[in-house]
Design an enzyme around this catalytic site. Structure first.
Site, PDB file in Angstrom:
ATOM      1  N   CYS A 113       0.830  -1.215   0.000  1.00  0.00           N
ATOM      2  CA  CYS A 113       0.000   0.000   0.000  1.00  0.00           C
ATOM      3  C   CYS A 113       0.861   1.260   0.000  1.00  0.00           C
ATOM      4  CB  CYS A 113      -0.953   0.009   1.191  1.00  0.00           C
ATOM      5  SG  CYS A 113      -0.149  -0.126   2.798  1.00  0.00           S
ATOM      6  N   HIS A 431      -1.389   1.207   7.478  1.00  0.00           N
ATOM      7  CA  HIS A 431      -1.919   1.201   6.114  1.00  0.00           C
ATOM      8  C   HIS A 431      -1.822   2.599   5.494  1.00  0.00           C
ATOM      9  CE1 HIS A 431      -4.181  -0.194   2.715  1.00  0.00           C
ATOM     10  NE2 HIS A 431      -5.229   0.578   2.964  1.00  0.00           N
TER      11      HIS A 431
END
Length: 483
Positions: A113, A431
């Site tokens: 990510c 994330h």
């Protein structure tokens, strides 16, 4: 509920029920279904005059079986299209991208990510895509290593694939080449690829492209990356103990927003980031001494990148810890007061022209004879207007994408176009997500392979203060005016 009849033109509608517990506007909506006359065009005669939308039925004395007279013209009947409907999935994929209004997402290949969010932000820079398209398909300059060449080609190909696809793209080729060029992004933990720092990925990719997109040695043009992202700094280095003073100049690709208990806003953090202390040898004292380095911006890029310095090395846990403090940032950023005196002089006339343009839209008179003070420019800074307003505020400002750099004048004012956020407590976990402004002005959240439309007012709420997504990198686009 009383039942009435309604006479409209040559037609008589019988048995129309009136729900007296609802306002008359609801009754008008019923008549719209019967006649096609929109409520705002309906003129219905009742006791005391015309029926108003908010009238009280109990005071109108409408009786069972009463005949009401209505006047008004119906909406024009929409003609059937000459061509049948074309469904999205039947369009060529390139046209589907245009219809959707945003490019595709990127599949997460296993803790990637950080890479996906970086590439979505950089992909939003059309000038970078144009420079990559011009990059030769085969061959490379003698001073460029093969891995840098392959990473540049992979970047170009990935951007092209994103522009042509509505379905999520798997960036396998790019990721393979990135790990070959920078092996730290291929680190494993228990057989799985580790999460990495998005800012490090951003920096390494820009560095590689700055090498590969350099113009020929005899060219006077700046390389594309320096022209788009390069920030020129001039610094005064002073030692209070010895009285020594010198000046330095350097080029960087981002400004740092340092975060402390005193910093509540991006502008404050940028000021802290431009001032630092360093220890070095003093010729006059014959030993090391503390110097203060005070920097100012002396050259502006098209795209201003700001990094929030949220991570620091924590010895106790032997990992990068995160500063969760809330730091607000604006949709429109004015960095006039962070500039050198020489640059401020160059910015004054373009800023006045821009102000006059904005004043015209608001119906204000031009004030060209009034000199611009630095105080006014500081007040004009961070909290001013939304980027939607600023994007529409000046026709001349919107032309800069079509003009060469030599024909444009910077104003020191920037509009937010991308935010890279991090959710979690450590840079090597959590994330990363990209929030990117589209050409249409709409914002899209790119959560790996899932693009999600967002409201502009929610973008500036990613400012920290908890465990939710918070801004780690912001990218602003310069507002120029033609010379």
């Amino acid at each position: 509920m009383p039942t009435v009849s309604v006479k409209w033109q040559k037609e008589l509608f019988s048995g129309v029920e009136i729900d007296t517990t609802q306002p008359p506007y609801v009754f008008k909506a019923q008549l719209y279904d019967l006649t096609g006359v929109p409520p705002e065009r309906q003129k219905i005669m009742v006791k005391g005059g015309l029926l108003k939308d908010d009238a009280d039925w109990s005071k109108l004395g409408v009786k069972e079986g009463q005949k009401l007279m209505m006047m008004g013209t119906a909406d024009e009947i929409v003609k059937a299209p000459e061509k049948g409907p074309v469904f999205m999935e039947d369009l060529p994929e390139e046209e589907q991208v245009v219809a959707v209004g945003h490019s595709a997402g990127l599949f997460n290949l296993g803790n990637t990510c950080y890479m996906n969010s970086t590439m979505q932000c950089l992909h939003s820079v059309p000038e970078l895509k144009s420079a990559l398209i011009k990059y030769p398909h085969s061959g490379r300059s003698n001073d460029l290593d093969q891995s840098s060449h392959l990473l540049t080609v992979a970047t170009r190909d990935l951007f092209s694939e994103l522009d042509k696809s509505v379905k999520a793209v798997a960036p396998m080729q790019f990721w393979t080449v990135l790990r070959k060029k920078y092996p730290q992004f291929g680190q494993l933990n228990n057989g799985a690829f580790m999460q990495q720092d998005a800012e490090e990925c951003w920096t390494q990719i820009l560095y590689t492209l700055s090498q590969s997109l350099k113009p020929p040695n005899n060219s006077e043009n700046l390389d594309a990356i320096k022209r788009l992202f390069g920030i020129e700094l001039v610094s005064r280095v002073h030692c209070a103990e010895s009285g020594e003073e010198s000046s330095e100049s350097e080029s960087v690709y981002s400004l740092k927003c340092h975060i402390s208990h005193e910093v509540n806003h991006l502008h404050e953090g940028l000021k802290h980031g431009l001032k630092s202390e360093l220890e070095k040898s003093s010729p006059s004292l014959g030993r090391s001494a503390i110097y203060v380095k005070d920097s100012r911006v002396n050259g502006l890029p098209r795209y201003l990148t700001v990094q929030f310095v949220r991570f620091f090395w924590k010895r106790e846990s032997n990992q990068k810890a995160k500063i969760l403090r809330k730091v607000d940032y604006p949709l429109e950023l004015d960095i006039y007061d962070l500039c050198s005196d020489d640059l401020k002089k160059c910015l004054q006339t373009p800023r006045q022209i821009l102000r006059d343009e904005e004043g015209k839209k608001l119906g204000l008179k031009s004030n060209q004879k009034t000199p611009i003070s630095a105080d006014n420019d500081v007040k004009m800074s961070d909290a001013e207007g939304s980027s939607k307003e600023s994007g529409e505020s000046s026709k001349i400002a919107s032309q800069e994408g079509d003009l060469p750099d030599k024909e444009m004048q910077p104003t020191g004012i920037y509009d937010l176009v991308a935010v890279l956020t991090h959710k979690g407590r450590s840079a090597d976990s959590g994330h990363y997500v990209a929030w990117v402004k589209q050409e249409s002005g709409k914002w899209i959240q790119y959560d790996d392979d899932n693009p999600i439309p967002q409201r502009e007012e929610d973008i500036v709420k990613l400012s920290g203060g908890g465990d939710w997504h918070m801004a780690y990198i912001c990218m602003y686009k310069a507002r120029f005016i033609p010379k």
